[in-house]
Scaffold this active site. Sequence first.
Site, mmCIF file in Angstrom:
data_model
loop_
_atom_site.group_PDB
_atom_site.id
_atom_site.type_symbol
_atom_site.label_atom_id
_atom_site.label_comp_id
_atom_site.label_asym_id
_atom_site.label_seq_id
_atom_site.Cartn_x
_atom_site.Cartn_y
_atom_site.Cartn_z
ATOM 1 N N ARG A 240 -76.404 101.232 42.865
ATOM 2 C CA ARG A 240 -77.064 101.416 44.168
ATOM 3 C C ARG A 240 -78.054 100.650 44.219
ATOM 4 O O ARG A 240 -79.242 99.588 44.543
ATOM 5 C CB ARG A 240 -76.585 101.450 45.010
ATOM 6 C CG ARG A 240 -76.427 101.444 46.453
ATOM 7 C CD ARG A 240 -76.534 103.082 47.452
ATOM 8 N NE ARG A 240 -77.280 104.054 47.397
ATOM 9 C CZ ARG A 240 -76.390 104.656 47.362
ATOM 10 N NH1 ARG A 240 -75.468 105.738 47.050
ATOM 11 N NH2 ARG A 240 -77.486 106.255 47.510
ATOM 12 N N TYR B 169 -83.934 82.984 64.190
ATOM 13 C CA TYR B 169 -82.653 82.362 64.297
ATOM 14 C C TYR B 169 -81.510 83.570 65.293
ATOM 15 O O TYR B 169 -81.971 85.447 65.695
ATOM 16 C CB TYR B 169 -82.358 83.437 63.428
ATOM 17 C CG TYR B 169 -81.142 83.652 62.119
ATOM 18 C CD1 TYR B 169 -80.390 82.141 62.641
ATOM 19 C CD2 TYR B 169 -80.471 84.534 62.431
ATOM 20 C CE1 TYR B 169 -78.805 82.534 61.892
ATOM 21 C CE2 TYR B 169 -79.408 84.762 61.413
ATOM 22 C CZ TYR B 169 -78.626 83.643 61.222
ATOM 23 O OH TYR B 169 -77.531 83.915 60.768
ATOM 24 N N ASP C 90 -89.445 84.964 59.445
ATOM 25 C CA ASP C 90 -87.981 84.762 58.254
ATOM 26 C C ASP C 90 -88.475 83.533 58.276
ATOM 27 O O ASP C 90 -89.146 82.421 58.281
ATOM 28 C CB ASP C 90 -87.217 84.216 59.541
ATOM 29 C CG ASP C 90 -85.815 84.163 58.834
ATOM 30 O OD1 ASP C 90 -86.041 83.306 57.780
ATOM 31 O OD2 ASP C 90 -85.199 84.293 59.507
ATOM 32 N N LYS D 257 -79.387 80.345 51.012
ATOM 33 C CA LYS D 257 -79.810 78.823 51.985
ATOM 34 C C LYS D 257 -80.157 77.955 50.566
ATOM 35 O O LYS D 257 -79.174 77.722 49.652
ATOM 36 C CB LYS D 257 -80.664 79.103 53.234
ATOM 37 C CG LYS D 257 -79.952 79.863 54.181
ATOM 38 C CD LYS D 257 -78.451 78.944 55.104
ATOM 39 C CE LYS D 257 -77.826 79.832 56.325
ATOM 40 N NZ LYS D 257 -78.700 80.597 56.936
HETATM 41 C C1 PLP Z 1 -78.849 82.054 58.176
HETATM 42 C C2 PLP Z 1 -79.902 82.354 58.175
HETATM 43 C C3 PLP Z 1 -80.734 83.590 58.118
HETATM 44 C C4 PLP Z 1 -79.304 84.304 57.903
HETATM 45 O O1 PLP Z 1 -78.282 84.709 56.581
HETATM 46 P P1 PLP Z 1 -77.913 85.066 55.969
HETATM 47 O O2 PLP Z 1 -77.444 85.091 54.908
HETATM 48 O O3 PLP Z 1 -76.484 84.473 56.403
HETATM 49 O O4 PLP Z 1 -76.432 86.171 57.069
HETATM 50 C C5 PLP Z 1 -81.731 83.876 58.872
HETATM 51 N N1 PLP Z 1 -82.037 83.506 58.676
HETATM 52 C C6 PLP Z 1 -81.909 82.378 59.156
HETATM 53 C C7 PLP Z 1 -83.638 81.650 59.610
HETATM 54 C C8 PLP Z 1 -81.241 82.045 58.664
HETATM 55 O O5 PLP Z 1 -80.906 80.436 58.958
#
Ligand code: PLP
Length: 363
Positions: free
Chosen positions: A59, A112, A184, A209
């Site tokens: 972990r 987000y 972010d 992404k």
């Molecule tokens: C998709 C996204 C997230 C979250 O990511 P996940 O892997 O889907 O949990 C966070 N911030 C932004 C800007 C995003 O587009």
Amino acid sequence: MSQPQAATVVTHGGRPHGTRVTVNPPVARTSTVVFDSMATLKEALAERAHHERGLLYGRKGSSTGDALEDVLTALEGGDRTRLFGSGLAAISCTLLACVRPGDHVLVIDSCYDPVRRLCAQYLAPMGVSVDFFRPDLSDFADKIRPETRLVWAECPGTLLYEMCDLPALVAIARQHDNITVAVDNTWGSSLLYHPLALGADISVVAGTKYLVGHSDVMLGAVITREPAASHRIADMADLLGHSVSPDDAYLALRGVRTLTVRMEQHQANALKVAQWLQQQPIIRTVFHPALADDPGHALWQRDCKGANGLVSIEFDPAVSELQTHAFVEALQWFGIGHSWGGYESLALPMHCRLYTSEAADDI
Ligand SMILES: *Cc1c(COP(=O)(O)O)cnc(C)c1O
């Protein structure tokens, strides 16, 4: 030696060293680690107590995950990276590591959307107060309180890609004691935007992404600039039991190898599409910071190393909601679905209002 270029980092980072080695790190699947003696076990525990890496238990990380972390740390110019099972897990762990009951958090309006829900449905009941500020920073300084401990920014913002002057935000935050600035950085995906170099303490990336890039893995990463922040994130991740499978870390690392070339192509394609969309009479606004008339263009030019494949459009008000649905369904080469950053094209009708200060008043 000078800092290597991003293309060099994604090619050479996280690779095994030695006189005769595999090109890629092995997928180290294991739940645990065995030691040859109590002395070795004690050594491993002592390393961990000092926040050093070193295998101890599944972990707590794997050598495959370490390899991916090393590449992201180098790309963002950080101290350390911690991986998570999703971008949202990385976000929630960062929030929990930075605030306690009684603290105050300032969140950018263009965040987000699930961050809003996390604030309203989890932080607020826990006794953490939350306010939202505008990406243009017009109300930012006024909203800082003595108990503000965290500023959560996202740049460019979700959906409308609003730019925020991060160095200016950091300068204001630094006039106060004990404010952590977290960003972010999913839009920039460790390549196009470098929040840590612009003064932030923490960069959070949804690897799901562009890092992964092939729509086949969920992953998150938190990259920290200073050891103190790295330790806070690592300790909270340990407490909450976050872990990432070596298979997912491996797939993500394979995606990262082509990050620079993919992004160049995404950027070129998106700009062409965005410019064409601007010519269409039924479209009122095209949002993409690389467009010369985008309101954030100057800041984007100053702070970003390029753009990605994200483009948003606002239809003329005469276009009905049903017509926007028909538009999306009529697209031949676009799937209808959430997410982005894969090799395939997606489109989705959204309500921009969710990403503006009006929505902040709802919670
Ligand atoms: C998709 C996204 C997230 C979250 O990511 P996940 O892997 O889907 O949990 C966070 N911030 C932004 C800007 C995003 O587009």
